[in-house]
Write a protein that holds these residues in place. Structure first.
Motif, PDB file in Angstrom:
ATOM      1  N   THR A 142       0.861  -1.176   0.000  1.00 55.31           N
ATOM      2  CA  THR A 142       0.000   0.000   0.000  1.00 55.31           C
ATOM      3  C   THR A 142       0.900   1.229   0.000  1.00 55.31           C
ATOM      4  OG1 THR A 142      -1.726  -1.149   1.240  1.00 55.31           O
ATOM      5  CG2 THR A 142      -1.805   1.260   1.248  1.00 55.31           C
ATOM      6  N   VAL A 143       0.785   2.039  -1.039  1.00 52.93           N
ATOM      7  CA  VAL A 143       1.592   3.254  -1.143  1.00 52.93           C
ATOM      8  C   VAL A 143       1.093   4.260  -0.107  1.00 52.93           C
ATOM      9  CG1 VAL A 143       2.269   5.176  -2.650  1.00 52.93           C
ATOM     10  CG2 VAL A 143       2.044   2.862  -3.592  1.00 52.93           C
ATOM     11  N   THR A 144       2.022   4.781   0.701  1.00 52.62           N
ATOM     12  CA  THR A 144       1.672   5.737   1.759  1.00 52.62           C
ATOM     13  C   THR A 144       2.180   7.142   1.466  1.00 52.62           C
ATOM     14  OG1 THR A 144       3.651   5.087   3.002  1.00 52.62           O
ATOM     15  CG2 THR A 144       1.575   3.956   3.548  1.00 52.62           C
ATOM     16  N   ALA A 145       3.116   7.276   0.530  1.00 52.30           N
ATOM     17  CA  ALA A 145       3.618   8.596   0.136  1.00 52.30           C
ATOM     18  C   ALA A 145       4.152   8.521  -1.284  1.00 52.30           C
ATOM     19  CB  ALA A 145       4.723   9.061   1.073  1.00 52.30           C
ATOM     20  N   CYS A 146       3.817   9.521  -2.084  1.00 53.56           N
ATOM     21  CA  CYS A 146       4.312   9.590  -3.452  1.00 53.56           C
ATOM     22  C   CYS A 146       4.526  11.057  -3.807  1.00 53.56           C
ATOM     23  CB  CYS A 146       3.323   8.934  -4.412  1.00 53.56           C
ATOM     24  SG  CYS A 146       3.934   8.877  -6.113  1.00 53.56           S
ATOM     25  N   GLU A 147       5.759  11.512  -3.643  1.00 58.77           N
ATOM     26  CA  GLU A 147       6.141  12.880  -3.984  1.00 58.77           C
ATOM     27  C   GLU A 147       7.143  12.767  -5.117  1.00 58.77           C
ATOM     28  OE1 GLU A 147       7.652  14.793  -0.406  1.00 58.77           O
ATOM     29  OE2 GLU A 147       6.254  13.591   0.782  1.00 58.77           O
ATOM     30  N   PRO A 148       6.692  12.959  -6.360  1.00 57.32           N
ATOM     31  CA  PRO A 148       7.555  12.714  -7.521  1.00 57.32           C
ATOM     32  C   PRO A 148       8.952  13.320  -7.396  1.00 57.32           C
ATOM     33  CG  PRO A 148       5.342  13.166  -8.245  1.00 57.32           C
ATOM     34  CD  PRO A 148       5.363  13.395  -6.755  1.00 57.32           C
ATOM     35  N   PHE A 149       9.933  12.473  -7.703  1.00 57.19           N
ATOM     36  CA  PHE A 149      11.359  12.793  -7.693  1.00 57.19           C
ATOM     37  C   PHE A 149      11.912  13.087  -6.301  1.00 57.19           C
ATOM     38  CE2 PHE A 149       9.499  14.722 -11.646  1.00 57.19           C
ATOM     39  CZ  PHE A 149       9.711  13.619 -12.441  1.00 57.19           C
ATOM     40  N   ARG A 150      11.104  12.844  -5.250  1.00 56.64           N
ATOM     41  CA  ARG A 150      11.557  13.136  -3.891  1.00 56.64           C
ATOM     42  C   ARG A 150      11.388  11.966  -2.933  1.00 56.64           C
ATOM     43  NH1 ARG A 150       9.591  17.910  -0.999  1.00 56.64           N
ATOM     44  NH2 ARG A 150      11.185  17.035   0.297  1.00 56.64           N
ATOM     45  N   ARG A 151      10.185  11.390  -2.887  1.00 56.60           N
ATOM     46  CA  ARG A 151       9.909  10.383  -1.854  1.00 56.60           C
ATOM     47  C   ARG A 151       8.829   9.416  -2.313  1.00 56.60           C
ATOM     48  NH1 ARG A 151       6.322  11.190   2.903  1.00 56.60           N
ATOM     49  NH2 ARG A 151       6.813   9.522   4.340  1.00 56.60           N
ATOM     50  N   TRP A 152       9.104   8.111  -2.094  1.00 58.56           N
ATOM     51  CA  TRP A 152       8.116   7.067  -2.359  1.00 58.56           C
ATOM     52  C   TRP A 152       8.159   6.124  -1.165  1.00 58.56           C
ATOM     53  CZ3 TRP A 152       8.090   2.087  -5.572  1.00 58.56           C
ATOM     54  CH2 TRP A 152       6.780   1.770  -5.973  1.00 58.56           C
ATOM     55  N   ALA A 153       7.001   5.840  -0.607  1.00 58.85           N
ATOM     56  CA  ALA A 153       6.944   4.985   0.581  1.00 58.85           C
ATOM     57  C   ALA A 153       5.726   4.079   0.507  1.00 58.85           C
ATOM     58  CB  ALA A 153       6.898   5.845   1.846  1.00 58.85           C
ATOM     59  N   PHE A 154       5.848   2.923   1.164  1.00 56.18           N
ATOM     60  CA  PHE A 154       4.709   2.001   1.214  1.00 56.18           C
ATOM     61  C   PHE A 154       4.832   1.069   2.405  1.00 56.18           C
ATOM     62  CE2 PHE A 154       7.676   0.643  -2.200  1.00 56.18           C
ATOM     63  CZ  PHE A 154       8.226  -0.474  -1.605  1.00 56.18           C
ATOM     64  N   THR A 155       3.690   0.470   2.741  1.00 56.15           N
ATOM     65  CA  THR A 155       3.680  -0.613   3.716  1.00 56.15           C
ATOM     66  C   THR A 155       3.584  -1.908   2.922  1.00 56.15           C
ATOM     67  OG1 THR A 155       1.283  -0.535   3.959  1.00 56.15           O
ATOM     68  CG2 THR A 155       2.596   0.773   5.534  1.00 56.15           C
ATOM     69  N   MET A 156       3.983  -3.008   3.554  1.00 58.18           N
ATOM     70  CA  MET A 156       3.951  -4.300   2.880  1.00 58.18           C
ATOM     71  C   MET A 156       3.556  -5.381   3.875  1.00 58.18           C
ATOM     72  SD  MET A 156       7.998  -4.319   2.306  1.00 58.18           S
ATOM     73  CE  MET A 156       9.089  -3.938   3.644  1.00 58.18           C
ATOM     74  N   GLU A 157       2.917  -6.423   3.347  1.00 55.99           N
ATOM     75  CA  GLU A 157       2.491  -7.509   4.227  1.00 55.99           C
ATOM     76  C   GLU A 157       2.306  -8.788   3.439  1.00 55.99           C
ATOM     77  OE1 GLU A 157      -0.566  -8.470   7.839  1.00 55.99           O
ATOM     78  OE2 GLU A 157      -0.726  -6.559   6.799  1.00 55.99           O
ATOM     79  N   ASN A 158       2.741  -9.887   4.069  1.00 55.83           N
ATOM     80  CA  ASN A 158       2.446 -11.219   3.551  1.00 55.83           C
ATOM     81  C   ASN A 158       2.279 -12.148   4.752  1.00 55.83           C
ATOM     82  OD1 ASN A 158       5.059 -12.179   4.360  1.00 55.83           O
ATOM     83  ND2 ASN A 158       5.933 -11.576   2.385  1.00 55.83           N
ATOM     84  N   GLY A 159       2.248 -13.437   4.515  1.00 56.40           N
ATOM     85  CA  GLY A 159       1.998 -14.380   5.602  1.00 56.40           C
ATOM     86  C   GLY A 159       3.087 -14.446   6.655  1.00 56.40           C
TER      87      GLY A 159
END
Length: 135
Positions: free
Chosen positions: A61-78
């Motif tokens: 799930t993308v939590t931040a998207c600031e083009p050319f500066r910052r990309w963040a996400f959460t991740m989950e699996n079993g």
């Protein structure tokens, strides 16, 4: 009970413009450069699923998207949940990418293996990224 939350922080320099690094990292429709993935399934603007070559799926799930500066996400699996953040910094000789990844193991017996796994995964990702950028 303590919670195992290993965090890996890595900074790497690439000899190309920040726009190029951003494009390769965030383009989920072109992921063949990732040696560990079979495919990426984009569900919508904020959600995607990575499928490894061994068939294991991880939800993002993308939590931040600031083009050319910052990309963040959460991740989950079993086996784990966690987060990843990349900050992109243009420099005189290219781009500096700062990666921070935190993983929470869901099973107590996995805790001793998580720090090594995290470092291996991050190294593989950055090695693959470097190969793609230097084509």
């Amino acid at each position: 009970m303590s919670v195992c939350r290993p965090t890996s922080r890595v900074t790497v320099q690439f000899p190309c413009p920040v726009e190029r690094v951003w494009q390769v990292v965030t383009d989920l429709s072109h992921t063949t450069w990732r040696s560990d993935l079979a495919r990426v399934e984009v569900l919508d603007e904020a959600h995607f699923v990575e499928h490894t070559k061994s068939g294991y799926a991880t939800n993002f799930t993308v939590t931040a998207c600031e083009p050319f500066r910052r990309w963040a996400f959460t991740m989950e699996n079993g086996n784990m949940s966690g987060s990843w953040e990349g900050t992109f910094e243009g420099t005189e000789d290219g781009t500096r990418l700062h990666c921070t990844e935190t993983v929470n193991a869901k099973h107590w017996w996995m805790h001793p293996f998580v720090p090594g796994y995290l470092k291996r995964q991050q190294r593989l990702y950055l090695d693959d990224l470097r190969k793609e950028l230097l084509k």
